[in-house]
Design an enzyme around this catalytic site. Sequence first.
Site, PDB file in Angstrom:
ATOM      1  N   ASP A  51      50.164  33.377  39.636  1.00 56.28           N
ATOM      2  CA  ASP A  51      50.008  31.996  39.163  1.00 56.28           C
ATOM      3  C   ASP A  51      49.826  31.978  37.649  1.00 56.28           C
ATOM      4  OD1 ASP A  51      49.345  29.027  39.671  1.00 56.28           O
ATOM      5  OD2 ASP A  51      47.691  29.727  38.411  1.00 56.28           O
ATOM      6  N   TYR A  56      49.226  28.666  29.261  1.00 58.44           N
ATOM      7  CA  TYR A  56      48.381  29.857  29.148  1.00 58.44           C
ATOM      8  C   TYR A  56      48.869  30.733  27.994  1.00 58.44           C
ATOM      9  CZ  TYR A  56      46.559  28.656  33.819  1.00 58.44           C
ATOM     10  OH  TYR A  56      45.990  28.013  34.893  1.00 58.44           O
ATOM     11  N   GLN A 167      46.412  22.652  43.571  1.00 54.26           N
ATOM     12  CA  GLN A 167      45.588  23.761  43.058  1.00 54.26           C
ATOM     13  C   GLN A 167      44.342  23.198  42.382  1.00 54.26           C
ATOM     14  OE1 GLN A 167      45.807  27.080  39.534  1.00 54.26           O
ATOM     15  NE2 GLN A 167      47.630  26.952  40.809  1.00 54.26           N
ATOM     16  N   TYR A 195      41.553  27.884  42.517  1.00 54.34           N
ATOM     17  CA  TYR A 195      41.410  28.564  41.218  1.00 54.34           C
ATOM     18  C   TYR A 195      39.955  28.853  40.909  1.00 54.34           C
ATOM     19  CZ  TYR A 195      40.804  24.209  38.225  1.00 54.34           C
ATOM     20  OH  TYR A 195      40.395  23.048  37.618  1.00 54.34           O
ATOM     21  N   LEU A 198      36.208  33.165  41.992  1.00 51.89           N
ATOM     22  CA  LEU A 198      34.989  33.975  41.813  1.00 51.89           C
ATOM     23  C   LEU A 198      34.076  33.323  40.772  1.00 51.89           C
ATOM     24  CD1 LEU A 198      36.719  37.479  41.870  1.00 51.89           C
ATOM     25  CD2 LEU A 198      35.505  36.334  43.732  1.00 51.89           C
ATOM     26  N   ARG A 200      34.693  32.364  37.866  1.00 55.91           N
ATOM     27  CA  ARG A 200      34.952  33.042  36.576  1.00 55.91           C
ATOM     28  C   ARG A 200      34.148  34.321  36.415  1.00 55.91           C
ATOM     29  NH1 ARG A 200      36.018  27.260  33.891  1.00 55.91           N
ATOM     30  NH2 ARG A 200      36.919  26.704  35.854  1.00 55.91           N
TER      31      ARG A 200
HETATM   32  P1  NAP Z   1      38.056  33.910  38.515  1.00 56.18           P
HETATM   33  O1  NAP Z   1      39.298  34.415  39.094  1.00 56.18           O
HETATM   34  O2  NAP Z   1      37.069  33.250  39.384  1.00 56.18           O
HETATM   35  O3  NAP Z   1      37.276  35.056  37.725  1.00 56.18           O
HETATM   36  C1  NAP Z   1      37.915  35.952  36.880  1.00 56.18           C
HETATM   37  C2  NAP Z   1      36.876  36.986  36.455  1.00 56.18           C
HETATM   38  O4  NAP Z   1      36.402  37.681  37.595  1.00 56.18           O
HETATM   39  C3  NAP Z   1      37.436  38.034  35.495  1.00 56.18           C
HETATM   40  O5  NAP Z   1      36.424  38.256  34.544  1.00 56.18           O
HETATM   41  C4  NAP Z   1      37.628  39.267  36.379  1.00 56.18           C
HETATM   42  O6  NAP Z   1      37.423  40.463  35.657  1.00 56.18           O
HETATM   43  C5  NAP Z   1      36.521  39.077  37.401  1.00 56.18           C
HETATM   44  N1  NAP Z   1      36.864  39.681  38.697  1.00 56.18           N
HETATM   45  C6  NAP Z   1      38.050  39.653  39.357  1.00 56.18           C
HETATM   46  N2  NAP Z   1      37.963  40.314  40.521  1.00 56.18           N
HETATM   47  C7  NAP Z   1      36.685  40.775  40.606  1.00 56.18           C
HETATM   48  C8  NAP Z   1      35.983  41.542  41.573  1.00 56.18           C
HETATM   49  N3  NAP Z   1      36.571  41.975  42.690  1.00 56.18           N
HETATM   50  N4  NAP Z   1      34.671  41.838  41.325  1.00 56.18           N
HETATM   51  C9  NAP Z   1      34.059  41.413  40.201  1.00 56.18           C
HETATM   52  N5  NAP Z   1      34.683  40.688  39.241  1.00 56.18           N
HETATM   53  C10 NAP Z   1      35.983  40.362  39.446  1.00 56.18           C
HETATM   54  O7  NAP Z   1      38.354  32.840  37.342  1.00 56.18           O
HETATM   55  P2  NAP Z   1      39.627  32.261  36.561  1.00 56.18           P
HETATM   56  O8  NAP Z   1      40.311  33.319  35.769  1.00 56.18           O
HETATM   57  O9  NAP Z   1      39.121  31.054  35.869  1.00 56.18           O
HETATM   58  O10 NAP Z   1      40.585  31.736  37.706  1.00 56.18           O
HETATM   59  C11 NAP Z   1      41.633  32.468  38.285  1.00 56.18           C
HETATM   60  C12 NAP Z   1      42.978  31.831  38.038  1.00 56.18           C
HETATM   61  O11 NAP Z   1      42.995  30.465  38.428  1.00 56.18           O
HETATM   62  C13 NAP Z   1      43.413  31.772  36.576  1.00 56.18           C
HETATM   63  O12 NAP Z   1      43.834  33.028  36.114  1.00 56.18           O
HETATM   64  C14 NAP Z   1      44.518  30.737  36.649  1.00 56.18           C
HETATM   65  O13 NAP Z   1      45.718  31.306  37.146  1.00 56.18           O
HETATM   66  C15 NAP Z   1      43.948  29.749  37.643  1.00 56.18           C
HETATM   67  N6  NAP Z   1      43.292  28.574  36.998  1.00 56.18           N
HETATM   68  C16 NAP Z   1      43.902  27.365  37.129  1.00 56.18           C
HETATM   69  C17 NAP Z   1      43.341  26.258  36.556  1.00 56.18           C
HETATM   70  C18 NAP Z   1      44.041  24.933  36.723  1.00 56.18           C
HETATM   71  O14 NAP Z   1      43.662  23.950  36.057  1.00 56.18           O
HETATM   72  N7  NAP Z   1      45.019  24.846  37.576  1.00 56.18           N
HETATM   73  C19 NAP Z   1      42.129  26.338  35.832  1.00 56.18           C
HETATM   74  C20 NAP Z   1      41.509  27.587  35.745  1.00 56.18           C
HETATM   75  C21 NAP Z   1      42.089  28.702  36.337  1.00 56.18           C
HETATM   76  P3  NAP Z   1      38.608  41.470  35.186  1.00 56.18           P
HETATM   77  O15 NAP Z   1      39.698  40.640  34.573  1.00 56.18           O
HETATM   78  O16 NAP Z   1      37.919  42.370  34.230  1.00 56.18           O
HETATM   79  O17 NAP Z   1      39.091  42.231  36.386  1.00 56.18           O
END
Ligand code: NAP
Length: 374
Positions: A51, A56, A167, A195, A198, A200
């Site tokens: 995604d 981004y 999403q 999304y 975790l 963040r």
């Molecule tokens: P997230 O996935 O909840 O958290 C990401 C964080 O968690 C990173 O620091 C990652 O570290 C860590 N992590 C991942 N797997 C882990 C595990 N198994 N154990 C411990 N820590 C872990 O937050 P997000 O990046 O905000 O959201 C994910 C995706 O959602 C985004 O990349 C994007 O594609 C999408 N998103 C969409 C919107 C929207 O408006 N549509 C808004 C926000 C996000 P490392 O990178 O060091 O592994």
Amino acid sequence: MDSSTDLRLPFFPIGQGCMGIGGQIQVQKVDEQEQIHAIRFGIEKGLSLLDTAEVYAGGYSELIIGKAIHGIRDKVFLATKFSPENSGYKEVIAAAEGSLRRLGTDYIDLYQAHWPNPSIPISETMSALAELVSTGKVKNIGLSNFSKREMIAAQQILPSIKLYSNQLEYNLFDRFVEHEILPHCKLTNSLLIAYSPLDRGRNGSSHPSNELLNELSKKYERTNSQISLNWLVSRGNVVPIPKATNSKHIEENASSLDFQISFEDLELINKAFDSNPQLIPTNEINVSATGEGDRKVYQSRSEAIENNLNLSPSPLELAEFIRSGELAKPVRLVMRKDDAKGLKYDLVEGRLRYWAWVLAFNGEKPVPAYVRYT
Ligand code: NAP
């Protein structure tokens, strides 16, 4: 439209979020090879839904993904998004061409409207999406950050093309989607792509019930993240898209469905992690210049009204939406250690929504918020 469409997915039901690949919203200095390696490693482990979005890292995330999937395009389900300012007919088509070019592919598996844009008729946006589907450049249409009412309106315009997904943020800390949107996804047999699954990376640690997660992770010999992802998928119709670049995290995420949490324990989680936001008086909230992510923010009511950053929707447009009785996603607050001047909380996320709320009710109505304690 066939609302009984089979929900068997063409991919493993956990994906890879790619905000942070190449940077968050602004481009950041990253080790491109390392990030390409992380994405490919995730695909190898089965995390084949990727995604991303044109916004981004200003398109750099899509460029890196394009390099990562070179030669393995048929092994991935590619989801990207166009920004709300590109919701006009010509702009949607041009945005799709830009994404296709950067991704180095001739089709997008899931093309999502990143945020609703109230100043452009949804019929215009949807007819551009229908055109992209008819030319084969887009396989499925999805939404992101749309309310239930907006989902219904979008679907009514294109009855012959089933909306694939919406999403939204969904994790143990923020369960706002459970009020209306997840039930609607179930009713229409569409997906809720979760999304920030975790929270963040905080993963429940800022919630008073975090101890339960620790206990369950010991009981099932899995990490807290695996318990959280497993719980999310157990809610039905939910596909979480954690962002992970660390290979241990990627492996953990890819193996978070190879065990079953008992019904009783799922119920314990549901009860302990309350989904009701608190109502906080707006004058107890400190709006800080820095919050989560690298988004620009307004710091005063007059700045929000002027909307010099051209945010779309603008705070005034969003205020109208809120005044119409729509449920607005709660803002995020952190308890301040020092509550000088009566300011008990720092606003760390949802700053556009905060100002929209203040404008909608002249600051007199408390704002729905999720409060973190650490
Ligand atoms: P997230 O996935 O909840 O958290 C990401 C964080 O968690 C990173 O620091 C990652 O570290 C860590 N992590 C991942 N797997 C882990 C595990 N198994 N154990 C411990 N820590 C872990 O937050 P997000 O990046 O905000 O959201 C994910 C995706 O959602 C985004 O990349 C994007 O594609 C999408 N998103 C969409 C919107 C929207 O408006 N549509 C808004 C926000 C996000 P490392 O990178 O060091 O592994």
